[in-house]
Design an enzyme around this catalytic site. Structure first.
Site, short mmCIF file in Angstrom:
data_model
loop_
_atom_site.label_atom_id
_atom_site.label_comp_id
_atom_site.label_asym_id
_atom_site.label_seq_id
_atom_site.Cartn_x
_atom_site.Cartn_y
_atom_site.Cartn_z
N HIS A 61 -4.34 0.08 -24.60
CA HIS A 61 -3.16 0.94 -24.58
C HIS A 61 -1.92 0.07 -24.61
O HIS A 61 -1.98 -1.14 -24.40
CB HIS A 61 -3.17 1.91 -23.40
CG HIS A 61 -3.15 1.26 -22.04
ND1 HIS A 61 -4.16 0.43 -21.58
CD2 HIS A 61 -2.24 1.31 -21.03
CE1 HIS A 61 -3.88 0.03 -20.36
NE2 HIS A 61 -2.71 0.52 -20.00
N HIS A 63 0.72 -0.41 -22.73
CA HIS A 63 1.46 -0.97 -21.59
C HIS A 63 1.59 -2.49 -21.79
O HIS A 63 0.68 -3.12 -22.35
CB HIS A 63 0.75 -0.65 -20.26
CG HIS A 63 0.86 0.80 -19.88
ND1 HIS A 63 0.10 1.37 -18.89
CD2 HIS A 63 1.65 1.79 -20.37
CE1 HIS A 63 0.42 2.66 -18.76
NE2 HIS A 63 1.36 2.93 -19.66
N ASP A 65 1.30 -5.24 -20.10
CA ASP A 65 0.31 -6.24 -19.66
C ASP A 65 -0.96 -6.22 -20.51
O ASP A 65 -1.80 -7.10 -20.38
CB ASP A 65 -0.02 -6.07 -18.16
CG ASP A 65 -0.47 -4.68 -17.79
OD1 ASP A 65 0.05 -3.70 -18.36
OD2 ASP A 65 -1.37 -4.55 -16.92
N HIS A 66 -1.08 -5.24 -21.40
CA HIS A 66 -2.25 -5.16 -22.29
C HIS A 66 -1.90 -5.49 -23.74
O HIS A 66 -2.77 -5.89 -24.50
CB HIS A 66 -2.86 -3.75 -22.24
CG HIS A 66 -3.29 -3.36 -20.87
ND1 HIS A 66 -4.60 -3.42 -20.45
CD2 HIS A 66 -2.57 -2.95 -19.80
CE1 HIS A 66 -4.67 -3.05 -19.18
NE2 HIS A 66 -3.45 -2.76 -18.76
ZN LIG Z 1 -1.74 0.40 -18.05
#
Ligand SMILES: [Zn+2]
Length: 213
Positions: A61, A63, A65-66
């Site tokens: 996804h 976000h 940090d990904h």
């Molecule tokens: Zn997340």
């Protein structure tokens, strides 16, 4: 399939010791989640690749940090492809040539195949990746051992979607869940059912408070 855990090196209050990314070696070397582009992560990833090329990065996804390392990874591995379920407003923050993944899509990874499982709730574009032969689920932010999962309403989080996603994954009967945060979950069924129970309790508490005026 023997995925290699590669720590993204981004410790913090929201990420714990840092995100886990998962490298699946084999014919189609595949990284699940991009991380944040820390030098330590890029180095650890190269070490784990052991001379193999990185074929593709599947992102659970959008976000940060990904997904935010997509640009740094593209610089380091110019031939790599980047794939995720589209979330137009967010994906444009990490300007690589994203290829869309649809729910149910089969994707060659390592020496085998993964199935994309749309699991919205924590984020509208959230995907888990399911390896049926080993009953392994790459869970992204669907579950974190010892904690509940944040449903950010300002970022199109949706609790009803999340509960439906939990049910959907429980029905797959995974035997292990490889998360993006925290330790590997070897008993996904009880952890995921625990989340459902926890949310039900919260609902009852709210109803009781309303009844009390
Ligand atoms: Zn997340």
């Amino acid at each position: 399939m023997t995925p290699i855990a590669v720590l993204a090196g981004n410790p913090g209050p929201m990420t714990g010791e840092g995100n886990w990314t998962w490298l699946i070696p084999g014919r189609v070397p595949t990284l699940i989640d991009a991380g944040t582009g820390e030098q330590a992560h890029l180095g650890a990833l190269e070490e784990a690749l052991a001379g193999a090329r990185l074929e593709q990065v599947l992102v659970t996804h959008a976000h940060p940090d990904h997904a935010s390392a997509a640009v740094a990874l593209e610089e380091r591995f110019p031939d790599a492809r980047f794939l995720k379920m589209p979330w137009a407003e967010r994906d444009s923050r990490w300007p690589v040539r994203w290829e869309p993944i649809a729910d149910g899509q089969m994707i060659d990874a390592g020496d085998s195949q993964l199935r994309a499982v749309h699991t919205p709730g924590h984020a509208p574009d959230h995907l888990c990746f399911w390896h049926e032969p080993s009953r392994t689920l790459f869970g992204g932010d669907l579950a974190v051992r010892g904690s509940t999962v944040y449903i950010p309403s300002k970022l199109r989080g949706d609790l009803a979607d999340y509960l439906a996603s939990l049910e959907r994954v429980i029905a797959l009967k995974p035997s292990r869940l490889l998360p993006a945060h925290g330790p590997v979950i070897g008993d996904p069924d009880s952890v995921l059912r625990g989340y459902l129970e926890h949310r039900r309790e919260r609902e009852e508490q709210i109803l009781a408070a309303l009844r009390a005026g």
